[in-house]
Design a protein around this motif. Sequence first.
Motif, short mmCIF file in Angstrom:
data_model
loop_
_atom_site.label_atom_id
_atom_site.label_comp_id
_atom_site.label_asym_id
_atom_site.label_seq_id
_atom_site.Cartn_x
_atom_site.Cartn_y
_atom_site.Cartn_z
N TYR A 2 1.86 7.04 -6.51
CA TYR A 2 0.78 8.00 -6.77
C TYR A 2 1.27 9.43 -6.54
N THR A 44 0.84 -1.21 0.00
CA THR A 44 0.00 0.00 0.00
C THR A 44 0.87 1.25 0.00
N ASN A 54 2.31 1.90 -3.44
CA ASN A 54 1.29 2.51 -4.30
C ASN A 54 1.10 3.98 -3.98
#
Length: 220
Positions: free
Chosen positions: A21, A14, A17
């Motif tokens: 991002y 997570t 990511n």
Amino acid sequence: MAFDWSWFWPEFFTAINQTLYMVIVSLIISIIIGIPVGVILVITRENGILENKWIFNILNVIINIFRSIPFIILVVAIIPFTRLIVGTAIGTTAAIVPLVLYTAFYIGRLVESSLLEVDKGTIELAQSMGATPWQIIWRFLLPEALASIVLNLTIATIGLIGASAMAGAVGAGGVGDLAITYGYNQFQTGVMIITVVTLIVLVQLVQTLGNFLSRKIRRK
């Protein structure tokens, strides 16, 4: 008490990511802002094709101001602005605002440096052919400086990755937040090693890609 690694790995992916991002979105916005800023600096400077000392000096000061502020301080200093833009000053999306301000003007300065490397004879040739300022920028300046711009954008991207990691210190999420929350606060050396290696690999991939693209452009 032993560290629960089974719970850590979902958090790790997570965090990756979130980092990607922050970096990708911030980079795209920063490029959209930074390249025009760099072009304006070059064309409005003394002896530029659209010389304007007022625009140049004002923009030059703005860039110097943002480049002088350490990222962590910038994050805190613009909290009201960040809250105005995204509605909150905490989280991954909120971190994009200071990341853009930190990176966009840096890219502007790097693009300026790349454009100044273009042989003045090329510009003089374009002017003698009757090219308009826009044509000089689009067909001569940017194509001639493209390989250098790609390398400088690679440098900016690596700096952005580092800044995104620092953003974790103020609750932005990502790999930096993981390192602080579990590696530093819970004294988990293994977590620190994993996060550091992850950032090193990410930087190496970006640098390799930037070098490859720059070489391809130069060969053309």
